[in-house]
Design an enzyme around this catalytic site. Structure first.
Site, PDB file in Angstrom:
ATOM      1  N   HIS A  97       0.831  -1.213   0.000  1.00 47.97           N
ATOM      2  CA  HIS A  97       0.000   0.000   0.000  1.00 47.97           C
ATOM      3  C   HIS A  97       0.865   1.264   0.000  1.00 47.97           C
ATOM      4  O   HIS A  97       0.448   2.305   0.469  1.00 47.97           O
ATOM      5  CB  HIS A  97      -0.976   0.000   1.186  1.00 47.97           C
ATOM      6  CG  HIS A  97      -2.062  -1.029   1.034  1.00 47.97           C
ATOM      7  ND1 HIS A  97      -3.185  -0.797   0.278  1.00 47.97           N
ATOM      8  CD2 HIS A  97      -2.166  -2.290   1.504  1.00 47.97           C
ATOM      9  CE1 HIS A  97      -3.958  -1.881   0.318  1.00 47.97           C
ATOM     10  NE2 HIS A  97      -3.366  -2.801   1.040  1.00 47.97           N
ATOM     11  N   SER A 120      -7.180 -20.169 -24.659  1.00 48.81           N
ATOM     12  CA  SER A 120      -6.569 -20.373 -23.347  1.00 48.81           C
ATOM     13  C   SER A 120      -6.801 -21.819 -22.911  1.00 48.81           C
ATOM     14  O   SER A 120      -7.940 -22.229 -22.707  1.00 48.81           O
ATOM     15  CB  SER A 120      -7.183 -19.421 -22.315  1.00 48.81           C
ATOM     16  OG  SER A 120      -6.836 -19.860 -21.010  1.00 48.81           O
ATOM     17  N   GLY A 142      -3.538 -13.472  -6.251  1.00 46.76           N
ATOM     18  CA  GLY A 142      -2.680 -12.349  -5.884  1.00 46.76           C
ATOM     19  C   GLY A 142      -1.246 -12.516  -6.362  1.00 46.76           C
ATOM     20  O   GLY A 142      -0.363 -11.768  -5.956  1.00 46.76           O
ATOM     21  N   SER A 176      -0.546 -12.330  -9.510  1.00 45.78           N
ATOM     22  CA  SER A 176      -0.574 -11.552 -10.755  1.00 45.78           C
ATOM     23  C   SER A 176      -0.518 -12.384 -12.030  1.00 45.78           C
ATOM     24  O   SER A 176       0.328 -12.162 -12.900  1.00 45.78           O
ATOM     25  CB  SER A 176       0.520 -10.486 -10.750  1.00 45.78           C
ATOM     26  OG  SER A 176       0.023  -9.381 -11.471  1.00 45.78           O
ATOM     27  N   ASP A 233       3.180  -4.750 -10.939  1.00 45.94           N
ATOM     28  CA  ASP A 233       3.055  -6.122 -11.434  1.00 45.94           C
ATOM     29  C   ASP A 233       3.621  -6.284 -12.841  1.00 45.94           C
ATOM     30  O   ASP A 233       4.333  -7.240 -13.139  1.00 45.94           O
ATOM     31  CB  ASP A 233       1.576  -6.552 -11.439  1.00 45.94           C
ATOM     32  CG  ASP A 233       0.970  -6.502 -10.060  1.00 45.94           C
ATOM     33  OD1 ASP A 233       1.705  -6.224  -9.089  1.00 45.94           O
ATOM     34  OD2 ASP A 233      -0.250  -6.746  -9.937  1.00 45.94           O
ATOM     35  N   TYR A 276     -10.125  -0.872  -0.278  1.00 47.28           N
ATOM     36  CA  TYR A 276      -8.966  -0.330  -0.997  1.00 47.28           C
ATOM     37  C   TYR A 276      -9.209   1.142  -1.341  1.00 47.28           C
ATOM     38  O   TYR A 276      -8.360   2.002  -1.089  1.00 47.28           O
ATOM     39  CB  TYR A 276      -8.742  -1.154  -2.271  1.00 47.28           C
ATOM     40  CG  TYR A 276      -7.650  -0.651  -3.177  1.00 47.28           C
ATOM     41  CD1 TYR A 276      -6.311  -0.968  -2.943  1.00 47.28           C
ATOM     42  CD2 TYR A 276      -7.938   0.126  -4.299  1.00 47.28           C
ATOM     43  CE1 TYR A 276      -5.308  -0.517  -3.782  1.00 47.28           C
ATOM     44  CE2 TYR A 276      -6.939   0.584  -5.151  1.00 47.28           C
ATOM     45  CZ  TYR A 276      -5.638   0.259  -4.886  1.00 47.28           C
ATOM     46  OH  TYR A 276      -4.638   0.707  -5.730  1.00 47.28           O
TER      47      TYR A 276
HETATM   48  P1  ADP Z   1      -4.454 -12.232 -10.234  1.00 49.36           P
HETATM   49  O1  ADP Z   1      -3.760 -11.269 -11.132  1.00 49.36           O
HETATM   50  O2  ADP Z   1      -4.214 -11.981  -8.785  1.00 49.36           O
HETATM   51  O3  ADP Z   1      -4.185 -13.668 -10.578  1.00 49.36           O
HETATM   52  P2  ADP Z   1      -6.779 -10.988 -11.386  1.00 49.36           P
HETATM   53  O4  ADP Z   1      -8.220 -11.051 -11.045  1.00 49.36           O
HETATM   54  O5  ADP Z   1      -6.113  -9.682 -11.439  1.00 49.36           O
HETATM   55  O6  ADP Z   1      -6.032 -12.014 -10.409  1.00 49.36           O
HETATM   56  O7  ADP Z   1      -6.579 -11.638 -12.838  1.00 49.36           O
HETATM   57  C1  ADP Z   1      -7.118 -12.903 -13.124  1.00 49.36           C
HETATM   58  C2  ADP Z   1      -7.798 -12.874 -14.492  1.00 49.36           C
HETATM   59  O8  ADP Z   1      -6.798 -12.785 -15.548  1.00 49.36           O
HETATM   60  C3  ADP Z   1      -8.553 -14.151 -14.799  1.00 49.36           C
HETATM   61  O9  ADP Z   1      -9.835 -14.118 -14.240  1.00 49.36           O
HETATM   62  C4  ADP Z   1      -8.556 -14.128 -16.315  1.00 49.36           C
HETATM   63  O10 ADP Z   1      -9.561 -13.243 -16.802  1.00 49.36           O
HETATM   64  C5  ADP Z   1      -7.198 -13.540 -16.665  1.00 49.36           C
HETATM   65  N1  ADP Z   1      -6.211 -14.619 -16.867  1.00 49.36           N
HETATM   66  C6  ADP Z   1      -5.102 -14.863 -16.129  1.00 49.36           C
HETATM   67  N2  ADP Z   1      -4.439 -15.952 -16.597  1.00 49.36           N
HETATM   68  C7  ADP Z   1      -5.138 -16.412 -17.649  1.00 49.36           C
HETATM   69  C8  ADP Z   1      -4.982 -17.521 -18.554  1.00 49.36           C
HETATM   70  N3  ADP Z   1      -3.947 -18.360 -18.454  1.00 49.36           N
HETATM   71  N4  ADP Z   1      -5.924 -17.680 -19.519  1.00 49.36           N
HETATM   72  C9  ADP Z   1      -6.949 -16.819 -19.634  1.00 49.36           C
HETATM   73  N5  ADP Z   1      -7.162 -15.784 -18.826  1.00 49.36           N
HETATM   74  C10 ADP Z   1      -6.272 -15.564 -17.828  1.00 49.36           C
HETATM   75 MG    MG Z   2      -4.124  -9.112 -11.195  1.00 44.45          MG
END
Ligand code: ADP
Ligand code: MG
Length: 384
Positions: free
Chosen positions: A33, A66, A122, A124, A170, A220
């Site tokens: 933060h 994906s 979390g 990223s 990130d 946040y």
């Molecule tokens: P974090 O970054 O903490 O993992 P976020 O909510 O910021 O969580 O991002 C997650 C989102 O990113 C997923 O819900 C999806 O929409 C996208 N994403 C991440 N990795 C993939 C992947 N391998 N294939 C498709 N979408 C992905």
């Molecule tokens: Mg994220």
């Protein structure tokens, strides 16, 4: 990470040999933060990646599958879709549109994506998919890689296509990460220093609470407002400050009494966390693990008691870690209200650490945690 599956699938679908690219997830070691207060953060890239297999096309069409989500989508670079659809491909199309906007002449492409980063934990996965796809687009279009511009394109995708008003940390670490190093990033100037991680026999162990409390985004925004309020009030006495970054701890102590109690606590966290982050960079580079233990413990206490963004599950994991053998540091990492803790654990104690944490955490929360032993890794690259 095994690339056999993605290559085989690509060949089956497109009848060609793809080029392969990868970009890492990340964990923030300390500096929580502080980013939106113009302060310091210290993330490292982890050995978990999004992999992209791709070949360029002669037209402006983009096909993306994906494997992780078992979903596919097609779009046209020249006909941008609506932003903020709440879909996984917002990240993909968002980065393409950001690169186009910055002047890159992209070619259409066929892509398949795979990942071993847990989604939404979390670590990223979002920055890593943005950076991996952006990297692939640039290389397949025969364009040079400017890692800072690529990171900014990823952040732009989050702001404009996903609708997440995130900082730059990130995407920065996913492009600029370095094996055995963390980055100390100055979020005001975007200057950064690579920090050698002198860990002797210690490993990074990430424990995922597997919870994400609903409070996280509303709280946040409230924390951001409280910090802004702190700056506004303190500016009456310290007219030159632009952000909490500019307030020394002794100035804060002199003037804290003019702040409402909650604002006082938030400011105290941010001002001290900035100091801790700079001290931790020095402690990591000199291998002062005892010092790191204290800094990580103080960071967690401050996030729990002053910034008030921890939760029961995070506190349980940090408390449990404090009773384990061979642990020299444990704290929550990320925005809070769920997500992960980061722990420094002696190699010889990692197995017993995992077993004991899993058992005790389940006993107290009825949730099975996810545990990842991670190494500080390089940023995005082509896999040759
Ligand atoms: P974090 O970054 O903490 O993992 P976020 O909510 O910021 O969580 O991002 C997650 C989102 O990113 C997923 O819900 C999806 O929409 C996208 N994403 C991440 N990795 C993939 C992947 N391998 N294939 C498709 N979408 C992905
Ligand atoms: Mg994220």
């Amino acid at each position: 990470m095994d690339t056999f599956r993605i290559v085989e699938l690509f060949q089956k679908k497109y009848g060609k040999q793809p080029r392969l690219f990868k970009a890492p997830g990340r964990v923030n070691l300390i500096g929580e933060h502080t980013d939106y207060n113009d302060g310091f953060v210290m993330p490292m890239a982890i050995d978990r990646w999004t992999i992209v297999a791709g070949t360029p096309r002669e037209d402006s069409k983009v096909n993306v599958t994906s494997i992780t989500l078992d979903k596919s989508v097609s779009f046209d670079l020249n006909k941008p879709g609506e932003p903020k659809r709440g879909e996984w491909y917002d990240y993909v199309e968002g980065v393409a549109q950001a690169l186009l906007k910055s002047g890159a002449t992209l070619r259409g492409a066929d892509f398949i994506i795979d990942s071993n980063i847990p989604i939404g934990a979390g670590l990223s996965s979002s920055a890593s998919i943005e950076v991996a796809i952006g990297f692939a687009f640039l290389v397949l279009s025969n364009l040079p890689i400017d890692r800072i511009k690529l990171a900014l394109a990823g952040q732009n995708a989050e702001h404009n296509y996903v609708g997440m008003n995130c900082g730059i940390m990130d995407q920065f670490i996913s492009t600029l990460g370095k094996k055995n190093h963390a980055l100390l990033i100055d979020c005001r100037s975007l200057d950064y220093k690579t920090i050698k991680l002198e860990l002797s026999d210690f490993l990074f162990v990430i424990c995922d609470t597997r919870v994400k409390h609903k409070l996280s985004s509303s709280e946040y925004n409230i924390r951001r407002q409280e910090c802004e309020k702190g700056v506004k009030i303190l500016r009456k006495i310290l007219p030159n400050i632009k952000a909490l970054r500019d307030v020394t701890f002794s100035e804060f102590n002199c003037h804290a009494n003019i702040l409402p109690v909650n604002v006082q606590k938030r400011c105290k966290h941010v001002i001290q966390e900035n100091l801790r982050t700079v001290q931790a960079a020095e402690a990591f580079s000199k291998g002062h693990l005892g010092m790191l233990k204290e800094l990580m413990a103080a960071s967690h206490r401050s996030l729990r008691d002053d910034y008030q963004v921890s939760c029961k599950e995070l506190d349980v994991l940090v408390d449990l870690a404090s009773f384990q053998n061979g642990v020299t540091g444990s704290r929550m990492t990320g925005g809070g209200f769920g997500g992960c803790t980061i722990n420094l654990v002696n190699k010889s104690n990692v197995q017993e650490f995992k077993a004991s944490i899993c058992k005790e955490y389940f006993a107290q929360t009825q949730i099975n945690p996810e545990i990842h032993v991670c190494e500080p890794s390089d940023g995005a690259c082509e896999i040759i």
